[in-house]
Motif scaffolding. Sequence first.
Motif, mmCIF file in Angstrom:
data_model
loop_
_atom_site.group_PDB
_atom_site.id
_atom_site.type_symbol
_atom_site.label_atom_id
_atom_site.label_comp_id
_atom_site.label_asym_id
_atom_site.label_seq_id
_atom_site.Cartn_x
_atom_site.Cartn_y
_atom_site.Cartn_z
ATOM 1 N N VAL A 1 2.106 -7.663 12.488
ATOM 2 C CA VAL A 1 3.028 -7.213 13.521
ATOM 3 C C VAL A 1 4.218 -6.591 12.789
ATOM 4 C CG1 VAL A 1 4.467 -7.844 15.483
ATOM 5 C CG2 VAL A 1 2.295 -9.038 15.097
ATOM 6 N N LEU A 2 4.449 -5.305 13.075
ATOM 7 C CA LEU A 2 5.429 -4.525 12.311
ATOM 8 C C LEU A 2 6.554 -4.108 13.253
ATOM 9 C CD1 LEU A 2 2.721 -2.293 10.577
ATOM 10 C CD2 LEU A 2 3.729 -4.406 9.684
ATOM 11 N N PRO A 3 7.643 -4.872 13.310
ATOM 12 C CA PRO A 3 8.681 -4.626 14.317
ATOM 13 C C PRO A 3 9.661 -3.508 13.983
ATOM 14 C CG PRO A 3 9.246 -6.544 13.011
ATOM 15 C CD PRO A 3 7.904 -6.094 12.526
ATOM 16 N N GLY A 4 9.654 -2.981 12.796
ATOM 17 C CA GLY A 4 10.607 -1.932 12.419
ATOM 18 C C GLY A 4 9.910 -0.814 11.678
ATOM 19 N N PHE A 5 10.529 0.347 11.631
ATOM 20 C CA PHE A 5 9.939 1.509 10.976
ATOM 21 C C PHE A 5 10.973 2.136 10.048
ATOM 22 C CE2 PHE A 5 9.262 6.100 10.702
ATOM 23 C CZ PHE A 5 7.942 6.146 10.292
ATOM 24 N N ARG A 6 10.530 2.550 8.880
ATOM 25 C CA ARG A 6 11.405 3.220 7.916
ATOM 26 C C ARG A 6 10.965 4.669 7.767
ATOM 27 N NH1 ARG A 6 12.694 -0.330 2.694
ATOM 28 N NH2 ARG A 6 14.405 1.185 2.700
ATOM 29 N N PHE B 1 -5.111 0.522 12.378
ATOM 30 C CA PHE B 1 -3.657 0.598 12.543
ATOM 31 C C PHE B 1 -3.345 1.322 13.843
ATOM 32 C CE2 PHE B 1 0.233 3.092 12.203
ATOM 33 C CZ PHE B 1 1.162 2.134 11.823
ATOM 34 N N SER B 2 -2.365 0.821 14.574
ATOM 35 C CA SER B 2 -1.903 1.465 15.798
ATOM 36 C C SER B 2 -0.377 1.443 15.800
ATOM 37 C CB SER B 2 -2.441 0.743 17.034
ATOM 38 O OG SER B 2 -1.935 1.336 18.221
ATOM 39 N N ASP C 1 4.594 -1.797 15.799
ATOM 40 C CA ASP C 1 3.253 -1.384 15.389
ATOM 41 C C ASP C 1 2.388 -2.610 15.107
ATOM 42 O OD1 ASP C 1 4.416 1.123 15.475
ATOM 43 O OD2 ASP C 1 4.782 1.184 13.308
ATOM 44 N N PHE C 2 1.062 -2.383 15.131
ATOM 45 C CA PHE C 2 0.109 -3.461 14.889
ATOM 46 C C PHE C 2 -0.967 -2.967 13.925
ATOM 47 C CE2 PHE C 2 1.871 -4.107 19.105
ATOM 48 C CZ PHE C 2 2.232 -5.448 19.076
ATOM 49 N N ALA C 3 -1.494 -3.898 13.143
ATOM 50 C CA ALA C 3 -2.579 -3.568 12.227
ATOM 51 C C ALA C 3 -3.432 -4.817 11.973
ATOM 52 C CB ALA C 3 -2.031 -3.016 10.907
ATOM 53 N N MET C 4 -4.704 -4.566 11.636
ATOM 54 C CA MET C 4 -5.628 -5.642 11.264
ATOM 55 C C MET C 4 -6.477 -5.164 10.091
ATOM 56 S SD MET C 4 -7.024 -7.177 14.905
ATOM 57 C CE MET C 4 -7.957 -8.430 14.004
ATOM 58 N N ARG C 5 -6.870 -6.119 9.260
ATOM 59 C CA ARG C 5 -7.736 -5.778 8.128
ATOM 60 C C ARG C 5 -8.655 -6.948 7.821
ATOM 61 N NH1 ARG C 5 -7.380 -5.887 2.164
ATOM 62 N NH2 ARG C 5 -8.426 -4.031 1.322
ATOM 63 N N TRP C 6 -9.931 -6.620 7.643
ATOM 64 C CA TRP C 6 -10.927 -7.595 7.181
ATOM 65 C C TRP C 6 -11.387 -7.173 5.800
ATOM 66 C CZ3 TRP C 6 -16.010 -6.305 5.874
ATOM 67 C CH2 TRP C 6 -16.821 -7.381 5.528
ATOM 68 N N SER C 7 -11.455 -8.127 4.879
ATOM 69 C CA SER C 7 -11.927 -7.848 3.522
ATOM 70 C C SER C 7 -12.819 -8.984 3.057
ATOM 71 C CB SER C 7 -10.752 -7.660 2.561
ATOM 72 O OG SER C 7 -9.938 -8.817 2.523
ATOM 73 N N HIS C 8 -13.785 -8.638 2.217
ATOM 74 C CA HIS C 8 -14.740 -9.649 1.758
ATOM 75 C C HIS C 8 -15.384 -9.176 0.462
ATOM 76 C CE1 HIS C 8 -17.239 -13.113 1.931
ATOM 77 N NE2 HIS C 8 -18.370 -12.464 2.218
ATOM 78 N N ASP C 9 -15.623 -10.115 -0.442
ATOM 79 C CA ASP C 9 -16.317 -9.841 -1.697
ATOM 80 C C ASP C 9 -17.718 -10.421 -1.627
ATOM 81 O OD1 ASP C 9 -14.063 -8.612 -2.692
ATOM 82 O OD2 ASP C 9 -13.333 -10.403 -3.721
ATOM 83 N N ILE C 10 -18.687 -9.577 -1.912
ATOM 84 C CA ILE C 10 -20.097 -9.996 -1.959
ATOM 85 C C ILE C 10 -20.599 -9.671 -3.352
ATOM 86 C CG2 ILE C 10 -22.364 -9.784 -0.893
ATOM 87 C CD1 ILE C 10 -20.975 -8.631 1.561
ATOM 88 N N ILE D 1 0.626 0.860 6.042
ATOM 89 C CA ILE D 1 1.561 -0.202 6.420
ATOM 90 C C ILE D 1 2.978 0.130 5.950
ATOM 91 C CG2 ILE D 1 2.160 -2.623 6.099
ATOM 92 C CD1 ILE D 1 -0.187 -2.235 7.901
ATOM 93 N N ASN D 2 3.098 0.509 4.694
ATOM 94 C CA ASN D 2 4.415 0.780 4.106
ATOM 95 C C ASN D 2 4.697 2.267 4.042
ATOM 96 O OD1 ASN D 2 3.344 -1.874 2.674
ATOM 97 N ND2 ASN D 2 5.581 -1.952 2.708
ATOM 98 N N GLN D 3 5.968 2.601 4.078
ATOM 99 C CA GLN D 3 6.385 3.983 3.925
ATOM 100 C C GLN D 3 6.364 4.367 2.447
ATOM 101 O OE1 GLN D 3 6.521 7.150 4.574
ATOM 102 N NE2 GLN D 3 7.757 6.784 6.417
ATOM 103 N N LYS D 4 5.875 5.572 2.161
ATOM 104 C CA LYS D 4 5.871 6.073 0.789
ATOM 105 C C LYS D 4 7.289 6.424 0.364
ATOM 106 C CE LYS D 4 3.713 9.625 -2.092
ATOM 107 N NZ LYS D 4 2.791 10.797 -2.098
ATOM 108 N N ASP D 5 7.611 6.139 -0.897
ATOM 109 C CA ASP D 5 8.943 6.428 -1.421
ATOM 110 C C ASP D 5 8.960 7.849 -1.989
ATOM 111 O OD1 ASP D 5 11.499 6.239 -2.203
ATOM 112 O OD2 ASP D 5 11.245 4.539 -3.524
ATOM 113 N N GLN D 6 8.974 8.835 -1.102
ATOM 114 C CA GLN D 6 8.826 10.232 -1.486
ATOM 115 C C GLN D 6 9.955 10.728 -2.363
ATOM 116 O OE1 GLN D 6 6.068 12.108 -0.202
ATOM 117 N NE2 GLN D 6 6.650 13.569 -1.786
#
Length: 715
Positions: free
Chosen positions: A457-462, A515-516, A496-505, A422-427
Amino acid sequence: MKSLTLLVARCITPGAGALALLMLCTLAPVIAEADSGRTAYLVLGSFSQKASAVTEAGRLSRALASPVLLHTYKRDNQIFYRVVVSADSTDAGQPARLAQAGVKGAWKVSLPPAEVTTAGADSSASAVKSPVLQAGSPETASDARPTTRTDAGQYGSNEIATGPGSQSQTDEAIWYLVTGSFSQVDDAVQQEQSLIRQGLETAGASILKDGRIYHRVMVGPYPTDQHADVLDRLASVGITSSWKMRAPEGTRVAELGAAWLPEADRISSIQVIVRDGKTTRAGYEEQPAGKSGFNFARLETRPSVFPAPVAGNRALTDTSFSADNWSRFSTGYSAFDGEGINQLPEGAAMAAFEGGYEYSLGSRQKLRFSPFLRWDEEDSARTHADLRELSWTYSGDGWNLLAGITRADWAVTESLSVLNVINQKDQVEGLYTDSQLGQPMVKLTLVRPWGEVEVFVLPGFRERQYPGQYGRPRLPFLVDESAAVWESAREDRHIDFAMRWSHDIGNLSLSLSHFSGTSREPRFNLQYLFSPSGGAPVDAALLPVYDLIRQTGISARYAGDNWIWRLEAMARRGQGESFQAGVAGVERLLKGWVAGQDLGVFLEYQHDGRDQLVRVPGDDDLALGVKLYPSGSQRADGSVTWIWDRDTHELLTRINASMTLGDAWKLAIESAIFSQGTRPVTSLPGYIYTLQNPDDELGFYQDEDYIRVEVIRYF
């Protein structure tokens, strides 16, 4: 001449048979040569010193297993000595044997046998005190042949062949000796390394000819009176052909070092020195004798012809001080072990300010604001200001909505994460930093009994930003961010678009993500850089390429009975060939082992299946780490991680430690040590070879060990 006259007369005598006439006229030159007592020979070399000719004759005699002779002749009041061998037209294997012996420029002459003598007892190399291949043998136009070269035809006004066909030089200029020119960079590097081990200073140059780039290997520059010794050392590694190239005025004269070959496992370090205003590299240091003092290779530092990258930024992430509003100021110093291959300062001071502020707008809305400022003494690319976070959040019943700039961390494993897309690495803050740049986004979160779903929904890119010209550690090639290549026609405006499902059992935490969009990790193309006047390339640049990708990932974490099991895995399409990457491992918690604090020992395996120019960490590595957790009144924490590459056997050691001092102060230490890698030959071809060599992932960083100390004050 009498017999030749009779033959010619016969050729023009009327009444002779046509066939006999043709045969006699064709054989006339051969018969004339035989009648005059001349024999055909191949000239293998020409020397101005007899000792040199005798030595070379002895070497070739042993290599060819046949007699090698000498021919003495005088030209322009100077005596020269040719090394010759009988030209046997019936011996089909003679050219191959000559080539195997290193003779590539032989030519044919006809000589009276009485003028050709054996080399005699002096043909033994031990009989000559200083065996050399002397440059500058002037031959007649009919005899001269240029030294064989891959980039033949590139002779300039300052280049003179030192093999057969060269012109003698009597001036006091200093010269480079060009030992080879190769279309393959790895061949050039291999030759350069063999010369280095002979105590010779080497230099590299890339030549553009007919649309192709050739890589020259040179030694020197040396004065003429040292060429005998230099050429003898060249001959010891099988190089018997070379040519001169005049060094520019003011060039420092190279020094001949001891010709010795250290064992590979006894080479401890290569240091950079400056002598007479010229940058060079000191030679091998042998342990335990500490042999040193001769130059490893010549390195000419040229200014880059493209602009320096734009600044990057970093947040010094810290969760030990948690509050709705906080700020901190830090100052520190980074120290490196020497100047490195890029000839950069050995240290730099730095300072930073960071804050985190949260404001409530009623019971359901919040504003978050996190500024960041950085100053760096040496690297202007790190001196900058940035917004880490500026977001608005609305919390509903079972859902919430976020809009603005923020960060999303999907990491589970300790040594490396392959899921954070999702985020750009601060190289710009380091090769292995976990810091991220803020990402503009709109995020909807749905909280349900069967898990939590996040839609991005990610409207900009760094773009990823890299250290500038004076930044460390970095590659010898700067990244030209202004020449970035984008797969999307919208470039950095692609949505760009992304989805994530998370769950604790229970003790098990699971997540699935997709991610796309534009990859946060660029791949690179290598581009040669030329001076404004053209000619040979003087540098190279890495051009980032941002592809559109589709990445699907999974993570799992299970904690129980003092054991923690972790997994990250992903599959990616769109960045060249499809590939998979993952990290999996286990951690054992040892409670109260260090002054009442918990100690964790973890082991992880890293895999990355991509194949690209600039290799990524974790392609086939094992990571072993020890981690100290803060506990109760103990406020010290830290970790030591060893990452070992199973293919190249290179080792990276990473150290992070911190300690709180009172209620408002903190001391932080970060260090990286690169070991068991192969240092590149300090030339453009050498750098390209290391960049493309799959068995050399940490070669550029062998002189980039560093330690960074920061003092932090919280407000």
